[in-house]
Scaffold this active site. Structure first.
Site, PDB file in Angstrom:
ATOM      1  N   GLY A  13       0.640  -5.998  -7.907  1.00  0.00           N
ATOM      2  CA  GLY A  13       0.571  -4.634  -8.411  1.00  0.00           C
ATOM      3  C   GLY A  13       1.701  -4.297  -9.357  1.00  0.00           C
ATOM      4  N   ARG A  41      -6.955  -1.520  -6.234  1.00  0.00           N
ATOM      5  CA  ARG A  41      -5.684  -0.815  -6.097  1.00  0.00           C
ATOM      6  C   ARG A  41      -5.499   0.224  -7.208  1.00  0.00           C
ATOM      7  NH1 ARG A  41      -1.137  -5.261  -4.977  1.00  0.00           N
ATOM      8  NH2 ARG A  41       0.067  -3.345  -4.612  1.00  0.00           N
ATOM      9  N   SER A  87       5.019   4.903  -6.935  1.00  0.00           N
ATOM     10  CA  SER A  87       6.171   5.184  -7.801  1.00  0.00           C
ATOM     11  C   SER A  87       6.252   4.199  -8.952  1.00  0.00           C
ATOM     12  CB  SER A  87       7.458   5.140  -6.980  1.00  0.00           C
ATOM     13  OG  SER A  87       7.660   3.858  -6.423  1.00  0.00           O
ATOM     14  N   GLN A  88       5.536   3.068  -8.845  1.00  0.00           N
ATOM     15  CA  GLN A  88       5.553   2.080  -9.917  1.00  0.00           C
ATOM     16  C   GLN A  88       4.944   2.624 -11.205  1.00  0.00           C
ATOM     17  OE1 GLN A  88       3.626  -1.420  -8.406  1.00  0.00           O
ATOM     18  NE2 GLN A  88       5.352  -1.969  -7.081  1.00  0.00           N
ATOM     19  N   ASP A 199       9.255  -0.718   1.862  1.00  0.00           N
ATOM     20  CA  ASP A 199       8.432  -1.796   2.411  1.00  0.00           C
ATOM     21  C   ASP A 199       8.950  -2.292   3.752  1.00  0.00           C
ATOM     22  OD1 ASP A 199       6.663  -1.753   0.309  1.00  0.00           O
ATOM     23  OD2 ASP A 199       7.647  -3.350  -0.812  1.00  0.00           O
ATOM     24  N   ARG A 230      -2.692  -2.115   4.736  1.00  0.00           N
ATOM     25  CA  ARG A 230      -1.637  -2.563   5.637  1.00  0.00           C
ATOM     26  C   ARG A 230      -1.588  -1.804   6.957  1.00  0.00           C
ATOM     27  NH1 ARG A 230       3.247  -3.658   1.197  1.00  0.00           N
ATOM     28  NH2 ARG A 230       2.797  -5.885   0.918  1.00  0.00           N
ATOM     29  N   ARG A 271       3.906  -9.812   2.872  1.00  0.00           N
ATOM     30  CA  ARG A 271       4.698  -9.101   3.871  1.00  0.00           C
ATOM     31  C   ARG A 271       4.074  -9.181   5.261  1.00  0.00           C
ATOM     32  NH1 ARG A 271       8.940  -7.728   1.355  1.00  0.00           N
ATOM     33  NH2 ARG A 271       8.869  -6.936  -0.790  1.00  0.00           N
ATOM     34  N   LYS A 296       4.597 -15.097  -3.281  1.00  0.00           N
ATOM     35  CA  LYS A 296       4.659 -13.962  -4.201  1.00  0.00           C
ATOM     36  C   LYS A 296       6.082 -13.435  -4.366  1.00  0.00           C
ATOM     37  CE  LYS A 296       2.623  -9.437  -5.047  1.00  0.00           C
ATOM     38  NZ  LYS A 296       1.635  -8.435  -4.621  1.00  0.00           N
TER      39      LYS A 296
END
Length: 333
Positions: A13, A41, A87-88, A199, A230, A271, A296
């Site tokens: 992402g 996404r 926020s990206q 995260d 998630r 994750r 990743k």
């Protein structure tokens, strides 16, 4: 350019969003796509902001795949971007704003607690303007959280000594919200994804069954639109291990209790693999499916667990089918 240049981002992402903004500064057409999950996404708010800046982006539903018509810088253009879903979106625009001549704003009510956006602004301000100067990149605090968790769990419940586990080069600035992770050990009764941790809240969630009290993890909505769903994934896999997990809206409440081994689906999410590896350091029988997805962000994660001190934690990691110890080469994703 008669045919768009294809840029495949997999399930990344961050890469997708940063490239959406950066390719606008090019000249030509760029087609951004990824795996199926990447196409689910959210990107719509970023695409809308780029269109507000004057760029043409073709997307059927506001997500990837998308075709960017690069037009170069557009000095004096401005936009307001919502960071409600990620926020990206703001970080992507800010990183290209100087080159593009853009003025980027976020809604005031969303800006009061946007640590990753502030981190981006701080990095831009501190980045050396001299091409020959060096920029020191901080270690990833989210990735470091797994080792803080292992150290803490061993000190409370494990049979192996934890006093020799040291997390070195921990970030000294407050740029990364996850540098706060050690302050949440032992776990408090409530932790917020929006107010407390980033995260690394996933690391806290898998630690919760070892707590002396029930713990509520709130404002987890953004976790639902990341590499996998998630919130659902954490609940499902913890339940497999025997944990008592309640889901109420975007809150998970986890009760203390004894866990057991299980075969863990990682959903191709780095994750998830690393979080449940933390669980595996405390109880036998944890099998991590598709462990290579850690590539990743942390390709040598399992090697770090298995390497002898002082480079690693001297953990034994075996092939789930044969029971044989995996070699160092096998442990690099």
């Amino acid at each position: 350019m008669s045919k768009p240049l294809d840029l495949h981002v997999g399930n990344a992402g961050t890469a997708a969003r940063f490239l959406l903004a950066m390719t606008c500064l090019g000249h030509g057409q760029y087609r951004l796509s990824g795996v199926d999950r990447m196409h689910e996404r959210p990107q719509k708010e970023l695409i809308m902001a780029l269109r507000e800046l004057g760029y043409q982006i073709v997307s059927e539903n506001g997500n990837l795949p998308a075709i960017v018509h690069g037009q170069g810088p557009r000095p004096g253009s401005s936009c307001t971007v919502s960071i409600r879903e990620s926020s990206q979106f703001a970080s992507a625009l800010l990183l290209s704003a100087t080159a593009g001549g853009w003025d980027i704003k976020t809604p005031l009510e969303q800006s009061e607690h946007a640590p990753y956006v502030e981190m981006t602004r701080s990095m831009i301000e501190s980045f050396p303007q001299n091409e020959d100067a060096a920029c020191q990149i901080e270690p990833d605090a989210s990735g470091g959280s797994y080792f803080w968790a292992i150290k803490h769990l061993m000190s409370k419940h494990g049979s192996n000594p934890s006093e020799n586990i040291q997390i070195t080069h921990w970030p000294q600035t407050d740029w990364q919200i996850d540098t706060e992770f050690p302050k949440f050990l032992p776990l408090p009764q409530q932790i917020s994804r929006e107010q407390d941790l980033g995260d690394s809240i996933m690391t806290s969630i898998v630690m919760a069954p070892w707590s002396s009290h029930s713990t509520s993890f709130s404002e987890l909505g953004r976790l639902r639109v990341q590499e996998c769903e998630r919130v659902k994934a954490l609940k499902t896999e913890l339940t497999k291990c025997g944990a008592q997990v309640e889901e109420h809206g975007d809150t998970l409440k986890i009760h203390p209790g004894r866990l057991h081994g299980a075969s863990i689906d990682t959903y191709n999410d780095h994750r998830m693999a690393m979080c449940f590896s933390v669980v595996g350091t405390q109880i036998p029988g944890i099998v991590i499916k598709n462990p290579a997805c850690v590539k990743k962000t942390f390709p040598n994660f399992f090697l770090k667990l298995a390497s002898p001190a002082p480079e690693g934690l001297s953990m034994k990691i075996c092939n789930a089918s044969t029971g044989e110890l995996l070699s160092p080469n096998d442990l690099i994703a």
